[in-house]
Each structure stands twice: as structure tokens, then as C-alpha cells.
Design an enzyme around this catalytic site. Structure first.
Site, mmCIF file in Angstrom:
data_model
loop_
_atom_site.group_PDB
_atom_site.id
_atom_site.type_symbol
_atom_site.label_atom_id
_atom_site.label_comp_id
_atom_site.label_asym_id
_atom_site.label_seq_id
_atom_site.Cartn_x
_atom_site.Cartn_y
_atom_site.Cartn_z
ATOM 1 N N HIS A 1 43.697 -19.907 55.505
ATOM 2 C CA HIS A 1 43.608 -21.366 55.663
ATOM 3 C C HIS A 1 44.093 -22.161 54.467
ATOM 4 O O HIS A 1 44.146 -23.376 54.517
ATOM 5 C CB HIS A 1 42.167 -21.774 55.977
ATOM 6 C CG HIS A 1 41.261 -21.694 54.772
ATOM 7 N ND1 HIS A 1 40.775 -20.508 54.300
ATOM 8 C CD2 HIS A 1 40.782 -22.651 53.940
ATOM 9 C CE1 HIS A 1 40.025 -20.743 53.225
ATOM 10 N NE2 HIS A 1 40.018 -22.034 52.980
HETATM 11 C C1 UD1 Z 1 38.134 -27.014 52.594
HETATM 12 C C2 UD1 Z 1 38.070 -26.792 51.084
HETATM 13 C C3 UD1 Z 1 38.414 -25.338 50.771
HETATM 14 C C4 UD1 Z 1 37.523 -24.395 51.544
HETATM 15 C C5 UD1 Z 1 37.621 -24.715 53.037
HETATM 16 C C6 UD1 Z 1 36.701 -23.846 53.842
HETATM 17 C C7 UD1 Z 1 38.703 -28.703 49.666
HETATM 18 C C8 UD1 Z 1 39.741 -29.214 48.754
HETATM 19 N N1 UD1 Z 1 39.045 -27.612 50.372
HETATM 20 O O1 UD1 Z 1 39.487 -26.782 52.991
HETATM 21 O O2 UD1 Z 1 38.192 -25.117 49.391
HETATM 22 O O3 UD1 Z 1 37.938 -23.082 51.317
HETATM 23 O O4 UD1 Z 1 37.253 -26.103 53.228
HETATM 24 O O5 UD1 Z 1 36.970 -23.949 55.192
HETATM 25 O O6 UD1 Z 1 37.640 -29.267 49.753
HETATM 26 N N2 UD1 Z 1 39.779 -29.901 60.182
HETATM 27 C C9 UD1 Z 1 39.354 -29.991 61.474
HETATM 28 N N3 UD1 Z 1 38.026 -29.911 61.737
HETATM 29 C C10 UD1 Z 1 37.099 -29.751 60.747
HETATM 30 C C11 UD1 Z 1 37.546 -29.657 59.417
HETATM 31 C C12 UD1 Z 1 38.883 -29.719 59.156
HETATM 32 O O7 UD1 Z 1 40.150 -30.143 62.399
HETATM 33 O O8 UD1 Z 1 35.885 -29.675 61.054
HETATM 34 C C13 UD1 Z 1 41.226 -29.949 59.888
HETATM 35 C C14 UD1 Z 1 41.720 -31.347 59.639
HETATM 36 O O9 UD1 Z 1 43.002 -31.482 60.118
HETATM 37 C C15 UD1 Z 1 41.775 -31.444 58.131
HETATM 38 C C16 UD1 Z 1 42.151 -30.011 57.777
HETATM 39 O O10 UD1 Z 1 41.517 -29.196 58.747
HETATM 40 O O11 UD1 Z 1 42.678 -32.374 57.669
HETATM 41 C C17 UD1 Z 1 41.699 -29.619 56.419
HETATM 42 O O12 UD1 Z 1 40.306 -29.878 56.247
HETATM 43 P P1 UD1 Z 1 39.734 -30.211 54.785
HETATM 44 O O13 UD1 Z 1 38.257 -30.341 54.816
HETATM 45 O O14 UD1 Z 1 40.495 -31.313 54.188
HETATM 46 O O15 UD1 Z 1 40.119 -28.923 53.964
HETATM 47 P P2 UD1 Z 1 40.035 -27.371 54.358
HETATM 48 O O16 UD1 Z 1 41.413 -26.864 54.536
HETATM 49 O O17 UD1 Z 1 39.060 -27.144 55.456
#
Ligand code: UD1
Length: 378
Positions: free
Chosen positions: A211
Site C-alpha cells: 500500500h
Molecule cells: C496510512 C498511513 C501509513 C499506514 C497506512 C496503514 C500516513 C501518512 N500514512 O496510509 O503510514 O501504513 O495508513 O493502512 O498517515 N482510503 C479509503 N478508505 C479508507 C482510508 C483510505 O478509500 O478508509 C483511500 C483514500 O483514497 C485515501 C487513500 O486510501 O486517499 C490513502 O489513505 P491515507 O489515510 O491518506 O493513507 P494510507 O495510504 O492509508
């Protein structure tokens, strides 16, 4: 003389935060004479399968405050947590704020609390990848710098913190709370047999999670999927994909074709850990999974150039492959190699870390109240 219960406010935001904080919240709840626990969920992860399912399975109960920050750029997400957490802290007036890990919610919460002069405890402090292109590294550096209590679970974390000028007395080697959760759930995990329900033979498949932006937001994603598809001819693959990865795959029109490659929605904690425990290997770019695999003795192959968890390589079952998906072809041979090495579980990864953290909180908060310099570190 009776002492008032101390209010500990814990802030969680993303999937890996939940299993790191669950045992601490449970331990605080077990000591109501000494502590009152308040739980805040920033809503950084918000899909039910990324969030609610963990609260249900880990038995944490619903959060007391939900900030609903959702997705956004790093600045937006961090700013939203800060704006929405500040009034909660002003209302709750906690004696201490606890933040786990290294995500944007961790950084934001540590900043807000420290500016309100509320002591901050950082759980999983002192980890360093020494790679500032990773957002998590910035989050770790800042959170550690402004935290008052640094709870570490890995020997090298102490060296990193001391080298950065953290006072020795603020550092507490307590063990790994994520392993507490794993230990607490071990009976339920043993009964689950998630592999069989997916038609997989225990010990006969590789579990995959990818991821991180460095891998999934660019051309390496296609390369990795191709390499996994080739590997699946030898070793069936099961890949519960993070929403970020799903979106990137959909944008590129990538979909595995082999029947031996199962692409799944994200799994709950119990199913995932059951699958991990029975896997021949895990291929990952996660931080926490490197640790869980080491505890379970499952060979892990990490598609990253570095790890902030080197103890999983030096003592445990982890092998760093670098950002080189081409090396996955060699996984079957490497599994045999890892199995021949002696792998150990790092010290204090024993299921009792949360108890040690709460013991430290009790002593430190009592000392801070008495104003005894040299005892309390804040
Ligand atoms: C975040 C953490 C990462 C951790 C990971 C665990 C930061 C900088 N990154 O990354 O360190 O390893 O969580 O999973 O805080 N999205 C959804 N549904 C959700 C959550 C996310 O669709 O419930 C999608 C969205 O498009 C979002 C993308 O995933 O923009 C990324 O989510 P985000 O929380 O920004 O970062 P992660 O990649 O999940």
C-alpha cells in the site's frame, strides 16, 4: 489519601493504530481507581472494513469522539485533525495524550497536545528508516521530538532517541503493544482457519499486502503484480488490497488473471492474522506486518529499500528485498533459507507491554503532580 483518577486521552486514526492502542485502552479500563480513558478516532481511515471492523473485533468499544477528517493531502489531513482535536482537548482536559505509531493523525495529535502543554506519550517511539521521503519518517521525528514519554519496543530505538538528544529518563522500553493484541487473540485465531475457507492449504500460499506510495502510486505496481502473477504458478497468492492500491490498480486497468491469485477486499484483524499465521510467507511493504510475521515465525519479504524495524531482519524472519519486484521470483528458495536460520522474538514482545506502559504512566503522573524533578520527565 485517595488520589484522583488520571484522564488519559488516546488518539487513533488508521488501521494499524487500532491494534497498537487497544490493549492500552483495555488496561486503563481495568484500573478505574487510577485512570479514566478517553478515546478519540480522527477518522483518517473511515471505510467500515478499514475501521469499524477493528473496533468490533478488538473489543475497544466505540470512540468517545469521532473527528471524521477523512482523506486529503498530507497538509489537509494533518490540519483537519489539528483543528478538530483542539476543542476536544480543551473540553476533556486530559492529564496525558497518548499517540501511537507514525501516521498523519499521530503527528497532528502530538502537535496539538504539546501546544496546549498537555504531556504527550508516544507509543512505538524511536523507530527510524532514515528515509525522509517517507511521510511516516517525518511524522516519527516530530512526534518523538515533542513527546514527553517515549515508549519503545525495539533496542535500537533507544540509540536513535539518545542520538537526537532525548533525555534517557524519558525513554521506556516496554515491549510491543501490537504483539499484546496478537497474544490476546491467539485462541480465537487458532479456531478461525481462514485459509481453509478461502480454499487454501495451510503452509501452501503467500499472503500479500502492498500500500505504500513508493510502490503503488507509480510504475512499480504493474511490475509487482506481474511478478506476483508469475510466482502464483508456484505458490498460490492471496492479496487483500488496501483501498489506495485498489484505486491505483483500477486506474491502470490492472487485474490478476490467474485462478491461483486471489485479490480480496481488505480483511478484518482476525481473518488477516489467521491467514498470516498459516502462510508459507508474507510479501509486504507494511511496517507492522514485519513485526507480526517475526512473532509468528512466518518468513516476510519486504518490498522496501529500508525498514524502521531492523530487529525483524537481525533477529526475526524478515528479508528486505528493496523496491525490486523482480526478486519475487526467488521467494520459494528464500523461504527455505529463512526456515534454516534461527529466528528469535525480540525482548518483551510477550503480550504484557500495555501493563508496563500503564505502570509507567501511573508513576510519572504521580511524580509530575508532586512536582518532583528528576522523577517525572515532564
Ligand atoms: C496510512 C498511513 C501509513 C499506514 C497506512 C496503514 C500516513 C501518512 N500514512 O496510509 O503510514 O501504513 O495508513 O493502512 O498517515 N482510503 C479509503 N478508505 C479508507 C482510508 C483510505 O478509500 O478508509 C483511500 C483514500 O483514497 C485515501 C487513500 O486510501 O486517499 C490513502 O489513505 P491515507 O489515510 O491518506 O493513507 P494510507 O495510504 O492509508
Amino acid at each position: 489519601m485517595s488520589v484522583r483518577a488520571r484522564k488519559i486521552l488516546s488518539v487513533v486514526g488508521t488501521r494499524p493504530n487500532f491494534m497498537k492502542m487497544a490493549p492500552i485502552v483495555a488496561e486503563l479500563d481495568r484500573r478505574p481507581d487510577d485512570f479514566e480513558s478517553v478515546l478519540v478516532h480522527t477518522g483518517q481511515h473511515y471505510d467500515p472494513i478499514m475501521s469499524e471492523v477493528f473496533f468490533e473485533q478488538l473489543g475497544i468499544g466505540a470512540p468517545d469522539h469521532m473527528l471524521d477528517v477523512g482523506s486529503g493531502s498530507h497538509a489537509q489531513q494533518t490540519a483537519r485533525v489539528m483543528e478538530r482535536l483542539e476543542p476536544v482537548l480543551l473540553e476533556e482536559q486530559p492529564d496525558m495524550v497518548l499517540v501511537p505509531g507514525d501516521v498523519n493523525s499521530t503527528l497532528a495529535a502530538a502537535l496539538v497536545a504539546s501546544k496546549l502543554q498537555i504531556p504527550v506519550g508516544h507509543v512505538e517511539a524511536g523507530l527510524r528508516s532514515f528515509d525522509r521521503t517517507m511521510p511516516e519518517e517525518i511524522n516519527r521525528l516530530v512526534a518523538d521530538r515533542i513527546s514527553d514519554l517515549l515508549f519503545i519496543h525495539s533496542p535500537e530505538a533507544r540509540d536513535h532517541l539518545l542520538a537526537e538528544g532525548t533525555p534517557e529518563a524519558a525513554i521506556h522500553y516496554v515491549g510491543n503493544t501490537m504483539i499484546d493484541t496478537l497474544v490476546a487473540m491467539s485462541e480465537r485465531l487458532a479456531e478461525l482457519r481462514a485459509a481453509r475457507s478461502l480454499g487454501l492449504e495451510p503452509g501452501g500460499y503467500a499472503l500479500v499486502t502492498l500500500h505504500r506510495p513508493a510502490l503503488v502510486d507509480g510504475p512499480l505496481l504493474g511490475e509487482a503484480l506481474e511478478a506476483l502473477e508469475a510466482l502464483s504458478r508456484e505458490l498460490p497468492i492471496v492479496f487483500p488490497a488496501h483501498p489506495r492500491t485498489r484505486k491505483a490498480m483500477a486506474a491502470l486497468g490492472l487485474e490478476p488473471e490467474s485462478e491461483r491469485f486471489q485479490l480480496l477486499e481488505p480483511l478484518g484483524y482476525l481473518d488477516f492474522l489467521s491467514l498470516l499465521g498459516d502462510a508459507a510467507a508474507v510479501i509486504t511493504d507494511s511496517g507492522g506486518i514485519q513485526e507480526e510475521a517475526t512473532y509468528l515465525g512466518v518468513p516476510a519479504f519486504t518490498l522496501r529499500d529500508n525498514t524502521e524495524r531492523p530487529v525483524t531482519v537481525t533477529m526475526g524472519t524478515n528479508t528486505l528485498l528493496g523496491l525490486r519486484p523482480g526478486l519475487l521470483a526467488d521467494v520459494p528458495r528464500m523461504i527455505a533459507e529463512v526456515r534454516r536460520r534461527e529466528a528469535l522474538v525480540p525482548p518483551l514482545w510477550d503480550g504484557a507491554a500495555a501493563g508496563r506502559i500503564v505502570d509507567v504512566l501511573k508513576v510519572q503522573l504521580a511524580s509530575a503532580e508532586k512536582g518532583k524533578k528528576g522523577q517525572a520527565t515532564f
